[in-house]
Design an enzyme around this catalytic site. Structure first.
Site, PDB file in Angstrom:
ATOM      1  N   HIS A 287      28.198  38.220  30.770  1.00 34.36           N
ATOM      2  CA  HIS A 287      27.489  38.249  29.494  1.00 34.36           C
ATOM      3  C   HIS A 287      28.267  37.456  28.459  1.00 34.36           C
ATOM      4  O   HIS A 287      29.381  36.993  28.704  1.00 34.36           O
ATOM      5  CB  HIS A 287      27.212  39.679  29.034  1.00 34.36           C
ATOM      6  CG  HIS A 287      28.408  40.434  28.547  1.00 34.36           C
ATOM      7  ND1 HIS A 287      28.349  41.357  27.539  1.00 34.36           N
ATOM      8  CD2 HIS A 287      29.713  40.409  28.926  1.00 34.36           C
ATOM      9  CE1 HIS A 287      29.547  41.872  27.321  1.00 34.36           C
ATOM     10  NE2 HIS A 287      30.393  41.315  28.157  1.00 34.36           N
TER      11      HIS A 287
ATOM     12  N   CYS B  26      34.917  37.308  23.609  1.00 33.01           N
ATOM     13  CA  CYS B  26      33.620  37.700  24.174  1.00 33.01           C
ATOM     14  C   CYS B  26      32.506  36.728  23.790  1.00 33.01           C
ATOM     15  O   CYS B  26      31.417  36.790  24.345  1.00 33.01           O
ATOM     16  CB  CYS B  26      33.256  39.118  23.755  1.00 33.01           C
ATOM     17  SG  CYS B  26      34.377  40.354  24.432  1.00 33.01           S
TER      18      CYS B  26
ATOM     19  N   HIS C  73      31.583  35.412  30.303  1.00 34.79           N
ATOM     20  CA  HIS C  73      32.666  36.147  30.947  1.00 34.79           C
ATOM     21  C   HIS C  73      32.033  37.338  31.657  1.00 34.79           C
ATOM     22  O   HIS C  73      30.881  37.682  31.393  1.00 34.79           O
ATOM     23  CB  HIS C  73      33.741  36.598  29.939  1.00 34.79           C
ATOM     24  CG  HIS C  73      33.292  37.659  29.002  1.00 34.79           C
ATOM     25  ND1 HIS C  73      32.508  37.409  27.903  1.00 34.79           N
ATOM     26  CD2 HIS C  73      33.514  39.001  29.010  1.00 34.79           C
ATOM     27  CE1 HIS C  73      32.260  38.554  27.259  1.00 34.79           C
ATOM     28  NE2 HIS C  73      32.858  39.530  27.917  1.00 34.79           N
TER      29      HIS C  73
ATOM     30  N   HIS D 229      32.385  41.322  33.880  1.00 33.34           N
ATOM     31  CA  HIS D 229      33.034  42.623  34.021  1.00 33.34           C
ATOM     32  C   HIS D 229      32.665  43.234  35.365  1.00 33.34           C
ATOM     33  O   HIS D 229      31.593  42.976  35.914  1.00 33.34           O
ATOM     34  CB  HIS D 229      32.595  43.583  32.908  1.00 33.34           C
ATOM     35  CG  HIS D 229      32.996  43.155  31.548  1.00 33.34           C
ATOM     36  ND1 HIS D 229      34.279  43.315  31.067  1.00 33.34           N
ATOM     37  CD2 HIS D 229      32.288  42.556  30.563  1.00 33.34           C
ATOM     38  CE1 HIS D 229      34.339  42.843  29.835  1.00 33.34           C
ATOM     39  NE2 HIS D 229      33.144  42.363  29.493  1.00 33.34           N
TER      40      HIS D 229
ATOM     41  N   ASP E  32      23.364  43.571  39.222  1.00 38.74           N
ATOM     42  CA  ASP E  32      24.508  43.116  39.998  1.00 38.74           C
ATOM     43  C   ASP E  32      24.490  41.599  40.201  1.00 38.74           C
ATOM     44  O   ASP E  32      23.492  41.033  40.657  1.00 38.74           O
ATOM     45  CB  ASP E  32      24.554  43.826  41.345  1.00 38.74           C
ATOM     46  CG  ASP E  32      25.889  43.645  42.049  1.00 38.74           C
ATOM     47  OD1 ASP E  32      26.930  43.572  41.355  1.00 38.74           O
ATOM     48  OD2 ASP E  32      25.882  43.579  43.297  1.00 38.74           O
ATOM     49  N   HIS E  33      25.606  40.971  39.842  1.00 41.96           N
ATOM     50  CA  HIS E  33      25.784  39.519  39.926  1.00 41.96           C
ATOM     51  C   HIS E  33      24.729  38.763  39.121  1.00 41.96           C
ATOM     52  O   HIS E  33      24.242  37.719  39.539  1.00 41.96           O
ATOM     53  CB  HIS E  33      25.825  39.057  41.388  1.00 41.96           C
ATOM     54  CG  HIS E  33      27.097  39.460  42.061  1.00 41.96           C
ATOM     55  ND1 HIS E  33      27.279  40.715  42.600  1.00 41.96           N
ATOM     56  CD2 HIS E  33      28.255  38.801  42.238  1.00 41.96           C
ATOM     57  CE1 HIS E  33      28.492  40.794  43.115  1.00 41.96           C
ATOM     58  NE2 HIS E  33      29.117  39.641  42.895  1.00 41.96           N
TER      59      HIS E  33
ATOM     60  N   GLU F  39      32.925  49.457  31.029  1.00 42.86           N
ATOM     61  CA  GLU F  39      33.010  48.000  31.035  1.00 42.86           C
ATOM     62  C   GLU F  39      34.363  47.560  31.593  1.00 42.86           C
ATOM     63  O   GLU F  39      34.472  46.574  32.309  1.00 42.86           O
ATOM     64  CB  GLU F  39      32.827  47.474  29.612  1.00 42.86           C
ATOM     65  CG  GLU F  39      32.912  45.971  29.502  1.00 42.86           C
ATOM     66  CD  GLU F  39      32.762  45.495  28.076  1.00 42.86           C
ATOM     67  OE1 GLU F  39      31.656  45.051  27.730  1.00 42.86           O
ATOM     68  OE2 GLU F  39      33.747  45.578  27.319  1.00 42.86           O
TER      69      GLU F  39
END
Length: 139
Positions: free
Chosen positions: A15, A34, A40, A42, A80-81, A128
């Site tokens: 995100h 961020c 980037h 998590h 996811d991903h 996170e």
């Protein structure tokens, strides 16, 4: 007798924290690293807690395999991903903060979980990082 059961799941997502109407400098000032234009990611940990009465016949509130399927179908497969800013339908038009993501995950899970008689979504807790998390109990 009322019981709370928690299922832990994991997903990875990218995100960027930024506002389109702000300059790069203002975004960097407010959101720091961020706001990186190259995104980037998590490694999120998700804890979903349900509550209700234990069923006498089975000895449990909900079959945890069923809860796993619900979480996977309504949340993990969508996140996811993925890029939270671009790929996730329920995050469209929202800041991709952990706080708002936590609320939206709760909203995605409430109806399918509560379609199971006597089972209620108690909370969603989203880590996170190891040190940062948000928890939502509904309105």
């Amino acid at each position: 007798m009322m019981i709370h059961i928690t299922r832990k799941e994991h997903f990875n997502a990218a995100h960027r924290m930024y506002r389109e109407e702000w300059s790069d400098e203002q975004n960097a000032e407010v959101f720091g690293k961020c706001a990186n234009p190259n995104w980037h990611g998590h490694n999120y940990n998700l804890l979903v807690t349900v509550k209700g009465e234990i069923t006498h016949a089975t000895g449990y509130l909900i079959d945890l395999k069923d809860l796993k399927v619900i979480i996977n179908d309504y949340v993990i497969e969508k996140l996811d991903h993925k890029n939270l800013n671009k790929d996730v339908d329920f995050m469209a038009g929202k800041m991709a903060s952990t706080e708002l993501l936590c609320i939206e995950i709760f909203n995605q899970l409430k109806a399918p979980i509560e379609a199971n008689e006597g089972v209620f979504l108690h909370s969603v807790k989203l880590y996170e990082t190891e040190n940062n998390s948000a928890e939502y109990f509904g309105d």
